[in-house]
Design an enzyme around this catalytic site. Sequence first.
Site, PDB file in Angstrom:
ATOM      1  N   GLY D 148       0.828  -1.201   0.000  1.00  0.00           N
ATOM      2  CA  GLY D 148       0.000   0.000   0.000  1.00  0.00           C
ATOM      3  C   GLY D 148       0.862   1.250   0.000  1.00  0.00           C
ATOM      4  O   GLY D 148       2.073   1.207   0.220  1.00  0.00           O
ATOM      5  N   CYS D 149       0.226   2.373  -0.240  1.00  0.00           N
ATOM      6  CA  CYS D 149       0.964   3.634  -0.353  1.00  0.00           C
ATOM      7  C   CYS D 149       1.496   4.084   1.006  1.00  0.00           C
ATOM      8  O   CYS D 149       2.699   4.323   1.158  1.00  0.00           O
ATOM      9  CB  CYS D 149       0.093   4.700  -0.994  1.00  0.00           C
ATOM     10  SG  CYS D 149      -1.556   4.872  -0.283  1.00  0.00           S
TER      11      CYS D 149
END
Lengths: 345, 345, 345, 345
Positions: D148-149
Amino acid sequence: MIKIGIVGGTGYTGVELLRLLAAHPQADVVMITSRSEAGMSVADLYPNLRGHYSLAFTEPAEQELAACDLVFFATPHGVAMRMVPGLIAAGTRVVDLSADFRIKDLDVWSKWYGMPHESPEWAARAVYGLPEVERDAIRTAQLVANPGCYPTAIQLGFLPLLEQGLVDATRLIADAKSGASGAGRQASVGMLHGEIGESFKAYGASGHRHLPEIRQGLSAASGTAAGLTFVPHLLPMIRGIEATLYAELKDVSRFDELQALYEARYAQEPFVDVLPFGSHPETRSVRGGNMCRIALHRQEESNVVIVSSVIDNLVKGAAGQAIQNMNIMFGLDEALGLDQPALLP
Amino acid sequence: MIKIGIVGGTGYTGVELLRLLAAHPQADVVMITSRSEAGMSVADLYPNLRGHYSLAFTEPAEQELAACDLVFFATPHGVAMRMVPGLIAAGTRVVDLSADFRIKDLDVWSKWYGMPHESPEWAARAVYGLPEVERDAIRTAQLVANPGCYPTAIQLGFLPLLEQGLVDATRLIADAKSGASGAGRQASVGMLHGEIGESFKAYGASGHRHLPEIRQGLSAASGTAAGLTFVPHLLPMIRGIEATLYAELKDVSRFDELQALYEARYAQEPFVDVLPFGSHPETRSVRGGNMCRIALHRQEESNVVIVSSVIDNLVKGAAGQAIQNMNIMFGLDEALGLDQPALLP
Amino acid sequence: MIKIGIVGGTGYTGVELLRLLAAHPQADVVMITSRSEAGMSVADLYPNLRGHYSLAFTEPAEQELAACDLVFFATPHGVAMRMVPGLIAAGTRVVDLSADFRIKDLDVWSKWYGMPHESPEWAARAVYGLPEVERDAIRTAQLVANPGCYPTAIQLGFLPLLEQGLVDATRLIADAKSGASGAGRQASVGMLHGEIGESFKAYGASGHRHLPEIRQGLSAASGTAAGLTFVPHLLPMIRGIEATLYAELKDVSRFDELQALYEARYAQEPFVDVLPFGSHPETRSVRGGNMCRIALHRQEESNVVIVSSVIDNLVKGAAGQAIQNMNIMFGLDEALGLDQPALLP
Amino acid sequence: MIKIGIVGGTGYTGVELLRLLAAHPQADVVMITSRSEAGMSVADLYPNLRGHYSLAFTEPAEQELAACDLVFFATPHGVAMRMVPGLIAAGTRVVDLSADFRIKDLDVWSKWYGMPHESPEWAARAVYGLPEVERDAIRTAQLVANPGCYPTAIQLGFLPLLEQGLVDATRLIADAKSGASGAGRQASVGMLHGEIGESFKAYGASGHRHLPEIRQGLSAASGTAAGLTFVPHLLPMIRGIEATLYAELKDVSRFDELQALYEARYAQEPFVDVLPFGSHPETRSVRGGNMCRIALHRQEESNVVIVSSVIDNLVKGAAGQAIQNMNIMFGLDEALGLDQPALLP
C-alpha cells in the site's frame, strides 16, 4: 464604542482584524499604521474592505495611538516591545499579536528570537491571552500577549489531559499542519504559489519558535516540565491549522472518561467545540470563524490518546482571539462580533 | 421575524442560505427539507453550523411549508414548478433558486431542461430576481425566480452598455469561469478533486443552460435580440465566478464616457461596486460576500470594451441574492444580514 | 551528443529544461549559469534532480559557453541580446527562451520592454521558433527566438483559420488563462500562495507584452494586419494554459469544413493534437508534456468559431518547445526526449 | 518484450501503470480490462494517452489474460484473490496492487476487509513486494503483493531504526498525509473538490486498513510485535504522501550515528534517497517519480527520532513500485523505465 488603533496593518493579521472589526458593534477603528504603505487607502490594498473603511494607512505616531482605548500590534517581533511601555504609560491598553510578550523566560525568548528583550518589566506583567486559561487575568490586563496560532490549537487540544494529570507529560507529540497565510504577506520565493501549491512538507522539524511557547503553556497546565515534540507542516491552502496530538494515558482503564472530561472542561467556552468521539474535524468547518473544534480517537486497545484540533490560524489563531480578548478586557459579551458561522464550502 | 422554510437544503446553496440567515436579524428558519437526509441534524451534515441551528432535515410537507412566510427552493430543476402553485395559493411567498421560473419562453425552457413546464401560469407571473433591474416588481412579487450565477455576473457586466445602446448587441462575447461549487454537491467522477484539481478546461462550449437565460436578459436590456457567445470554464477552486466580457463600441469616440456611465448606473446599488478604470477584480475580493465588482478595460485604440465582473457564485450568484430579494419583498433594508466584508485571504 | 549550456538556470524554465534534458539521449548539459546561485549544486536547489545532475551553477563565462554546441537562454529580457552576438560569432547556436528576439519591429519591442534593443542585426536574423510555421528556417538557424507561452497556444489555435482566410482577421478575441508558474520564480507579494490561491482574476487586460508578439504571428498567417483583443488571466494552479479563441467566420456555410481543415493542417505535427469536434481539452492532459491539444465548438447556428487550445506553459510554452527546436536544428528526430505522456491525474 | 495484461484499468492506478509503461522499453501492454468501460478506447478516457495507446478496454477474459507474461491487478480488494490462482496455474505471473495478498494473518485480513479470504494458499505464498526488503524473493515470485501507499512511505522511514533495534518498537507513531488520488476515482460526495479543496482533516484516526499491513512489516523488521499508532490525513492536493514518524531512541548517545546508518542502509537502493540531516523533503520532489526521499531530525537534546518520508502515492506507492517489481521478476535493470526526474514545479 472602543477607540481602536492597529499598528502594522498591512499583513494578513491586519486585514483580518479589519474584516472582523467591521462587523463588531462596539469597535471604532480610528487609526491603522504602516510605514511602507502610509498614505494608501486601506480599501485600495484590500478590496474586500471597499465600502467598509475610509481609513488610510498612516505612519505610526505614538501620540495618536496613545489616544486610543486599545491598540492591537500586528507587527513582526521586536516592534511591540519598544512601543508598548509608552502606550501603557499613557493609559492605553494593548493586545499584542506578535511574539514579544508570550514567553516569560527571557533567555529562552532571546535565544529563539535572536535579540535581547527590551521590556523585561512588561514581559513579566503581560497576561497570556488564552481566554480558556487566563480569562480572569485578561479582564484587568493592561497588556495581553495574544497566543500564537499553533500554540492555540495545541494547548486547547492537550489541556484537559494535562490539567487532570492523566497522561505522561514527558512524552507529548504534536504533529501540526498550517495553511500558507501563517507565514504572512512578505515577498519570498519559498511562499510563492509555484513553490507550495500542490505540495506538502514539514518545516522547522528540528525546532520552531512556537515550541517554547507551547511547552510553557503545557508545563503550566500539568504542573511539571512538559516534554513535547512539535513538528509543523505547510499545507497547500491558505487558512487553517490542524494539530494531531498524541499522549500516553497513564491508566488505560480511564479512556472512557475522556470524552466527558473534554465536554465538561469546555462546556462554558463559547469558542471551543468538542465533537462526538471519533469525529474528524475539518479546517473548513472553522474557516473565517473563531471556533476551535476538537475530537478524540483511540486505536483498538491502545493507551495512546489521539486528539485532532482545528482552528482558523488567522481568527482563533490570531485576529479573532485578539478581539475575544478585547471583549473580555472591556467587559463586553465575549462573543460580540465573533459569532458568524464559518465559510463552508 | 420572517418564518422561513427551505426546500432541498442539503446542497451548497442550502448550506449557504443557512450560513447567511444565521446572521440575519429578521430571519427565523423553521423548516428545512431533504428527502435523502430526513432526520439528520443540519449541524451534523454541516459542522460549521454547530451551535447556530438545532434544526433537523425533514421530509418536504406542503402543509407545514405553507405556514411559512417565505419558502426558498434550493432544488434541482423540475421540483419547484410542481410545488410552488400550491404554496402561493396558501399565501406563502417563494424565492426559487432553481431554473424553473427564469425563462419566459417555455419552448426554450423545455428544450434546455428536457421536460415540459408544469406551471406555465406561474412561469409567466414570476418576477426575475435581479434587483438591479427588477427591484420594483420584486417588492410585491409572490414568486421570485432567482437568477443563475453566470447570468448574474454577465448581465451586471453588460447592462449599462446595452441599456444605452452603445455597443453592437449582436456581437457579445462572455468568457466565464466558475469555481467547482457551482456544480453542486452530487457525487460524480467529473467533479472529484482528483479530476479537477490543478487543471482547467472549458465546458458546455457548444451550449450551456445559462445561455438562453442570459440572452433573455440582455435582449430585454438592449431592446433587441442579443447575439451572445457564452463559454463557461471550470476553475480549480471552490467559490467565485469571473466573467470577461467583450463588446464592440458603435462610436469609438465615446469610450471615455463609459467609466462614468457605469458608476452612475450603479451608484445607488448596494451590491454592485465599479472599480477604477483598468482594475482587475479578484474573485477573492467577493468570497462569502454578496458584492459584484466590475472593472472596464481598453487595449490601445481598440473599439472593444472589455469588462471583468466577479461574484461569489454561492452568494450574489445564489443564496445571497435570494436573501437580498427576500429583504426587498418584506420591506427590509436591502442589505440586512448581507453586509459583511468578503473573506480575504 | 550535443554539448549544451544554459544561461539563467534557476527559474522554472531552467529547471524544466534540466528535467527534460535528463531524459534526452543526445543531450549533454555541460554548464548552467546563475549569478545569484553560483556555487550551489543544481540538485540542492531542485531536489527532483538529485541523482540526475552533478552540475553546480556557475557565473556566466562567455568563453566556456562559446565552447558549447548550443546555448539556451532562460533569462529575463535584456540579457540575451547582449550575449548572443558574441556566442554566435564563436560558432555556438542559440535558442533564446526570453522575449529579446521575438518581435521584428524594434520600435514595438522597445515600447513594450522599456529599453532600446542592443542587437538589431540578430533581431532581424533570428528565426521565430514555432516549428509548425518555421520548421525549415529553424533547421539552419543560428539563433532561434523561442515563442512565448500565450503566443504558442493562441497562434496554434488560430492558424488554420487565418491561413485559409476564413475568418474576419480584424475581430479576433483570445481569452487566455495561465497557471502561476508563468510568472517565474522571483519573490513577489503578488504571486504568494496566500494571494493567488483559491482566487481568479484577469491581469494585463489593458495590454500585455505578449500582445504584439501574437499580433505579429497572426498577421503573418493571415497576410493582413490582425486585430486581436487578448486578455490573460491568472489561474490558482501551477502549470497549464488554456486559451479560448473567438473568430467570426466570413461564410457561415463553411463551418462544417473546419474540423477537417484543422486535422489536415496538423496531421503531420508531432505536438499538435486536434480533438474531436466539441471536445473540451483539459490542461492536465498536457501537464509535463510538449503537446498542444485543440478543439472546435459552435453554438447553435452562430458564425462564431470557438477554439479551445491547451498547452503546458513550461513545456510546449517554453522548455519543451526549445528542445523541439534543438532537435530540428541538429537534425534529430523532432520528438526525441519529448514523447512521454502527460502526468494525469 | 514482456506481454502485459492489466485488470481494472480505469482508476488512477490503472492510468498511472499505462503512463509509466508507455516509457518502458520492454513492456508491451496487450490487454486492459474494465467491466464498466468495455469498448471504450483507453485514450478517450485518458486523453494524456492519446497517441501512446490504441488499446480499448475489454471485459476481463481469463484465457486471454493467461496468455500474458505478467498481469497487474489494479482492482478493488476481493477481485484478485478470485482470479489469481487460475492465472498462476496457467503460468502467468502476477503483481497485485490491491490489498488481497498483503497480510499474512487471514483473520486480521478478514476483519479489516470484511470478507473471508478465498485464496489462503496464495496468501501464504505471495511475496510482499517491497524491494528494499524482499528483493531476492521477488525475483522468483509468481505472485507479488504490491505494498500500500502509506505502508511504503512508513516502512521505508522506520526500517533502519527497527532492523538495528535502536528504538522502542512499542511506541511508534506515524502521522501521515495523502493527496486525494489515494482514494481512487469512484464517484463520491466526500471526495468532491468542493468538499476537500482548501481544507484538511484526519480520517480513519480510530483505525485504517493500512494499519495491520504496516504493523506486520514493522514487526518483521524489529523481530518483535511493533506498537504503532497511525493516523492518516487528507491533503487538498492530488499526488503525494508525507509521513512524519516518531520513535524513541533507546540510547540517546547514539543519535549521531543515525544519519550514517540511513545512508548505509539505502546506499544501493535506486529508489530511496536519504537527504542531508535536517532536510525537509517535499512531496513535489517525487511527483510522478518512483523515489522515496527521507530525512532525519532531532529537537534539542530529545531522544525522539523524527523521520520525514515522502513518496508519490501513485508511483512508489502503487504503479511505479509494481513496475519496479516487474523489472526484478523479469531480470531487468530495476530502474528500467522509472528513472525520469519528478515533475517540479
